[in-house]
Motif scaffolding. Sequence first.
Motif, PDB file in Angstrom:
ATOM      1  N   GLY A 128       0.821  -1.207   0.000  1.00 40.21           N
ATOM      2  CA  GLY A 128       0.000   0.000   0.000  1.00 40.21           C
ATOM      3  C   GLY A 128       0.852   1.252   0.000  1.00 40.21           C
ATOM      4  O   GLY A 128       2.063   1.221   0.266  1.00 40.21           O
ATOM      5  N   VAL A 129       0.218   2.356  -0.317  1.00 44.56           N
ATOM      6  CA  VAL A 129       0.833   3.683  -0.257  1.00 44.56           C
ATOM      7  C   VAL A 129       0.029   4.505   0.735  1.00 44.56           C
ATOM      8  O   VAL A 129      -1.206   4.566   0.644  1.00 44.56           O
ATOM      9  N   ILE A 130       0.724   5.116   1.695  1.00 47.53           N
ATOM     10  CA  ILE A 130       0.031   5.912   2.711  1.00 47.53           C
ATOM     11  C   ILE A 130       0.537   7.345   2.683  1.00 47.53           C
ATOM     12  O   ILE A 130       1.662   7.623   2.251  1.00 47.53           O
ATOM     13  N   ALA A 131      -0.313   8.240   3.131  1.00 44.53           N
ATOM     14  CA  ALA A 131       0.078   9.642   3.236  1.00 44.53           C
ATOM     15  C   ALA A 131       1.165   9.795   4.285  1.00 44.53           C
ATOM     16  O   ALA A 131       1.197   9.076   5.283  1.00 44.53           O
ATOM     17  N   ALA A 132       2.093  10.720   4.022  1.00 49.79           N
ATOM     18  CA  ALA A 132       3.192  10.960   4.961  1.00 49.79           C
ATOM     19  C   ALA A 132       2.636  11.297   6.339  1.00 49.79           C
ATOM     20  O   ALA A 132       1.706  12.099   6.470  1.00 49.79           O
ATOM     21  N   GLN A 133       3.224  10.674   7.371  1.00 45.92           N
ATOM     22  CA  GLN A 133       2.781  10.857   8.748  1.00 45.92           C
ATOM     23  C   GLN A 133       3.787  11.723   9.515  1.00 45.92           C
ATOM     24  O   GLN A 133       5.004  11.578   9.329  1.00 45.92           O
ATOM     25  N   PRO A 134       3.322  12.600  10.388  1.00 43.39           N
ATOM     26  CA  PRO A 134       4.251  13.465  11.131  1.00 43.39           C
ATOM     27  C   PRO A 134       5.313  12.669  11.891  1.00 43.39           C
ATOM     28  O   PRO A 134       6.490  13.060  11.891  1.00 43.39           O
ATOM     29  N   ALA A 135       4.931  11.562  12.514  1.00 41.97           N
ATOM     30  CA  ALA A 135       5.899  10.786  13.289  1.00 41.97           C
ATOM     31  C   ALA A 135       6.950  10.128  12.405  1.00 41.97           C
ATOM     32  O   ALA A 135       8.041   9.780  12.867  1.00 41.97           O
ATOM     33  N   MET A 136       6.631   9.948  11.133  1.00 51.55           N
ATOM     34  CA  MET A 136       7.554   9.285  10.207  1.00 51.55           C
ATOM     35  C   MET A 136       8.364  10.283   9.382  1.00 51.55           C
ATOM     36  O   MET A 136       9.256   9.888   8.635  1.00 51.55           O
ATOM     37  N   GLN A 137       8.073  11.547   9.515  1.00 48.76           N
ATOM     38  CA  GLN A 137       8.716  12.561   8.675  1.00 48.76           C
ATOM     39  C   GLN A 137      10.239  12.541   8.782  1.00 48.76           C
ATOM     40  O   GLN A 137      10.943  12.734   7.775  1.00 48.76           O
ATOM     41  N   PRO A 138      10.838  12.298   9.978  1.00 49.67           N
ATOM     42  CA  PRO A 138      12.304  12.306  10.056  1.00 49.67           C
ATOM     43  C   PRO A 138      12.970  11.077   9.438  1.00 49.67           C
ATOM     44  O   PRO A 138      14.197  11.023   9.345  1.00 49.67           O
ATOM     45  N   LEU A 139      12.188  10.067   9.030  1.00 46.97           N
ATOM     46  CA  LEU A 139      12.757   8.812   8.551  1.00 46.97           C
ATOM     47  C   LEU A 139      13.627   9.047   7.317  1.00 46.97           C
ATOM     48  O   LEU A 139      13.184   9.637   6.336  1.00 46.97           O
ATOM     49  N   ARG A 140      14.889   8.540   7.368  1.00 40.10           N
ATOM     50  CA  ARG A 140      15.824   8.752   6.259  1.00 40.10           C
ATOM     51  C   ARG A 140      16.155   7.465   5.506  1.00 40.10           C
ATOM     52  O   ARG A 140      16.673   7.520   4.389  1.00 40.10           O
ATOM     53  N   THR A 141      15.901   6.324   6.110  1.00 34.27           N
ATOM     54  CA  THR A 141      16.254   5.055   5.478  1.00 34.27           C
ATOM     55  C   THR A 141      15.012   4.174   5.365  1.00 34.27           C
ATOM     56  O   THR A 141      14.008   4.404   6.034  1.00 34.27           O
ATOM     57  N   ILE A 142      15.112   3.145   4.535  1.00 33.77           N
ATOM     58  CA  ILE A 142      14.057   2.139   4.471  1.00 33.77           C
ATOM     59  C   ILE A 142      14.129   1.286   5.730  1.00 33.77           C
ATOM     60  O   ILE A 142      15.227   0.914   6.172  1.00 33.77           O
ATOM     61  N   LEU A 143      12.987   0.997   6.326  1.00 37.24           N
ATOM     62  CA  LEU A 143      12.924   0.081   7.461  1.00 37.24           C
ATOM     63  C   LEU A 143      12.300  -1.222   7.001  1.00 37.24           C
ATOM     64  O   LEU A 143      11.281  -1.228   6.302  1.00 37.24           O
ATOM     65  N   CYS A 144      12.913  -2.321   7.420  1.00 40.83           N
ATOM     66  CA  CYS A 144      12.431  -3.622   6.980  1.00 40.83           C
ATOM     67  C   CYS A 144      12.422  -4.573   8.167  1.00 40.83           C
ATOM     68  O   CYS A 144      13.470  -4.873   8.744  1.00 40.83           O
ATOM     69  N   GLY A 145      11.221  -5.000   8.558  1.00 44.23           N
ATOM     70  CA  GLY A 145      11.071  -5.986   9.627  1.00 44.23           C
ATOM     71  C   GLY A 145      10.247  -7.139   9.102  1.00 44.23           C
ATOM     72  O   GLY A 145      10.669  -7.884   8.224  1.00 44.23           O
ATOM     73  N   ASP A 146       9.025  -7.283   9.615  1.00 44.69           N
ATOM     74  CA  ASP A 146       8.099  -8.252   9.019  1.00 44.69           C
ATOM     75  C   ASP A 146       7.523  -7.706   7.715  1.00 44.69           C
ATOM     76  O   ASP A 146       6.862  -8.430   6.969  1.00 44.69           O
ATOM     77  N   GLY A 147       7.762  -6.444   7.453  1.00 43.18           N
ATOM     78  CA  GLY A 147       7.397  -5.791   6.204  1.00 43.18           C
ATOM     79  C   GLY A 147       8.344  -4.622   6.013  1.00 43.18           C
ATOM     80  O   GLY A 147       9.369  -4.534   6.680  1.00 43.18           O
ATOM     81  N   TYR A 148       7.992  -3.700   5.126  1.00 43.38           N
ATOM     82  CA  TYR A 148       8.904  -2.579   4.868  1.00 43.38           C
ATOM     83  C   TYR A 148       8.134  -1.268   4.883  1.00 43.38           C
ATOM     84  O   TYR A 148       6.916  -1.214   4.710  1.00 43.38           O
ATOM     85  N   LEU A 149       8.883  -0.178   5.089  1.00 44.86           N
ATOM     86  CA  LEU A 149       8.368   1.176   5.014  1.00 44.86           C
ATOM     87  C   LEU A 149       9.454   2.043   4.403  1.00 44.86           C
ATOM     88  O   LEU A 149      10.606   2.014   4.852  1.00 44.86           O
ATOM     89  N   THR A 150       9.106   2.826   3.382  1.00 44.63           N
ATOM     90  CA  THR A 150      10.081   3.708   2.758  1.00 44.63           C
ATOM     91  C   THR A 150       9.992   5.108   3.365  1.00 44.63           C
ATOM     92  O   THR A 150       8.946   5.509   3.880  1.00 44.63           O
ATOM     93  N   PRO A 151      11.077   5.887   3.305  1.00 46.06           N
ATOM     94  CA  PRO A 151      10.986   7.288   3.713  1.00 46.06           C
ATOM     95  C   PRO A 151       9.975   8.029   2.842  1.00 46.06           C
ATOM     96  O   PRO A 151       9.638   7.594   1.739  1.00 46.06           O
ATOM     97  N   ALA A 152       9.502   9.146   3.327  1.00 45.76           N
ATOM     98  CA  ALA A 152       8.515   9.925   2.576  1.00 45.76           C
ATOM     99  C   ALA A 152       9.115  10.401   1.259  1.00 45.76           C
ATOM    100  O   ALA A 152      10.258  10.871   1.202  1.00 45.76           O
TER     101      ALA A 152
END
Length: 658
Positions: free
Chosen positions: A471-495
């Motif tokens: 899925g694609v989600i709208a940028a979230q304030p708590a995630m705004q500082p994210l600079r790298t891809i996070l990968c655990g049981d799934g993944y999340l890309t930076p905004a």
Amino acid sequence: MSTHAVLEWRNGLPYSPEFDDVYFSVSPEHPQHGLAETRYVFLQHNHLAERWQQLPTDTASHFVIVETGFGSGLNFLAALKLWRDTAPAHAHLHFVSVEIAPFTLQDLRTAHAHFPELAEASAALCAQYHLLQPGINQLELPSFSASLTLFIGDSAHYLPQLTLKADAWFLDGFAPAKNPQMWQPYLFASMATCAHAGTTFATFTSAGVVKRGLQAAGFAVQKTKGFGNKREMLCGNWPTTTASAINPLPKVAIIGAGIAGCSTANQLTSLGCEVHVFERAAQVATGASGNPRGMLYPRLNAEKPMNDQLAWRSYSYSLRHYAQLNLGDDGFQSVGLLQLGGSPREHKRVQKVAARYEQLGVDTPLLHKMTAAAASECAGVQIGHECLYFPHGAWVNPVRACQQMLKQPKIRLHLAQAVDKLSRISSGWQLFSDSSPLGTFDAVVVCNAAEAAALIPESGMWLNPVRGQMGVIAAQPAMQPLRTILCGDGYLTPAHQGTHAMGATFAPGETDTSVRAEDSEQNLHMVSTLSPQFGPVAHTAVISARASLRCGSPDYLPYVGPLLPLQDLMDSHASVNSFADLPAAQGLYVHAAHGSKGLMTAPYCAAILARRMLQDFGHTLPQLSEDTFWLGLHPQRLLFKQAGWKPLLQPFSEQEKT
């Protein structure tokens, strides 16, 4: 993972303390001395300008140079410039070099600064010269219609494994008196194995051991005036006078325009083949390759060495490959990736991988183990535990990558064209759609994932479909500082442009590709666990979602290679003692079953497959994998195992080691 050359810089020149010699020489009176020597010894005495000007202008051709000792890359750069100046547009230069201790990228650039007229060739090389690993590294320089196959390791190990036919040899490296271990009988025997009518060689040395070795191997050797103050040098040729006929390049049909099909088309057309791509949908990349962003990182497995070998080779190759496609910021971003190991099972796997590579003594720019504090600083958001960091981890827009790979003049794309039957005929293969012929081709590559089983039911391949939703989600304030891809049981890309990509669910055996609200909820929950600072994400944040099928194999390795007529062999219980005992390829190939890793593994596997295919049609080009590695990807490998053909099972026995 490679061990780099230890250099001293003396008067601006790279000097090897180990061999007590410079890599090339310059002087205030003759600042281009090193380049002039390269041109005189290697280019002039292999007669390259004249030979390249005589290559056919109306069809694709290939020229192969093999070099001992890549060093600063000066010989390669000089050859590249001459190639561009003299070779016809349809020709491709294959430059193969062996180097036990490569320069770092910074040392390479420093060395090249002495030769400003080679600046364009240097920039093309340096753009690809990174993430090098022991073994075979393939660097593509499409702007020069050239490729560099760089073997990193001992020449005594790699040169005897070459299966190519060399048109010219550059015998470089340090002098026999300072590097005697290279100038041994294996070198001259390897040259003879790779020789054909017209093969030439040149070397700066006139040492007797080199002259006698070349003569004993069968070469005609000539002494001639050396460069500058050097009195003599050697050059010569393979004296066979009967040249073999030049085989035509195959016309190839590719079925499926996902990442596997587009990568294969791109590789084949770069080697001069005419390629037709048939896609049943109305556009390319509509299956698992149609996600707006896909992750590029090696999912390592501490217990299956061949899986890891494929992962490392694919990762470094694909990063270079996507970078040179010029996909733009919307198509490719190398932002780094943290593999978190969030669940107990995933955490255990990450720990085992880290322990294995620590035990191997791997200190590499490709992989770092990080504490929670270091990972938090790297990511820009809080990370709750130690993890693995891949500094070059990236996300790619697969649709854009597929579209870009098909932008070649020799690729014809046939959309909304389903192929439902293949028929073997004397001149090759005929394709049909609803009983209507689509054309005749010399070779066919089946790249349509799970649909391959219906098209070639006699293949004996096991194909496991797995449903996944991202899925694609709208940028979230708590995630705004994210600079790298996070990968655990799934993944999340930076905004990026106000959105994050998240995914993906994993449902083996399910084939329904309709979007499910519960799968989006599952992905949102996964995202909330990646960092303690994220918290719950509302379902209203979901902008779009997409479900598709990923197709894998039972051993999690892709199927890459020819489909062979094995039934007669198996029915007769014939003994197969080597790869050579198998039937010859008949022009039908498979490139499928990459699972969730196709974005990373498909370009590398396509490069291997393209060169092996041309070998089947009489064009012996530089190989990109060892025979055992190639056999380990064979589409019918599980049939080999069922038949008990033990000599073919080395890759599988390696798979089962723990």
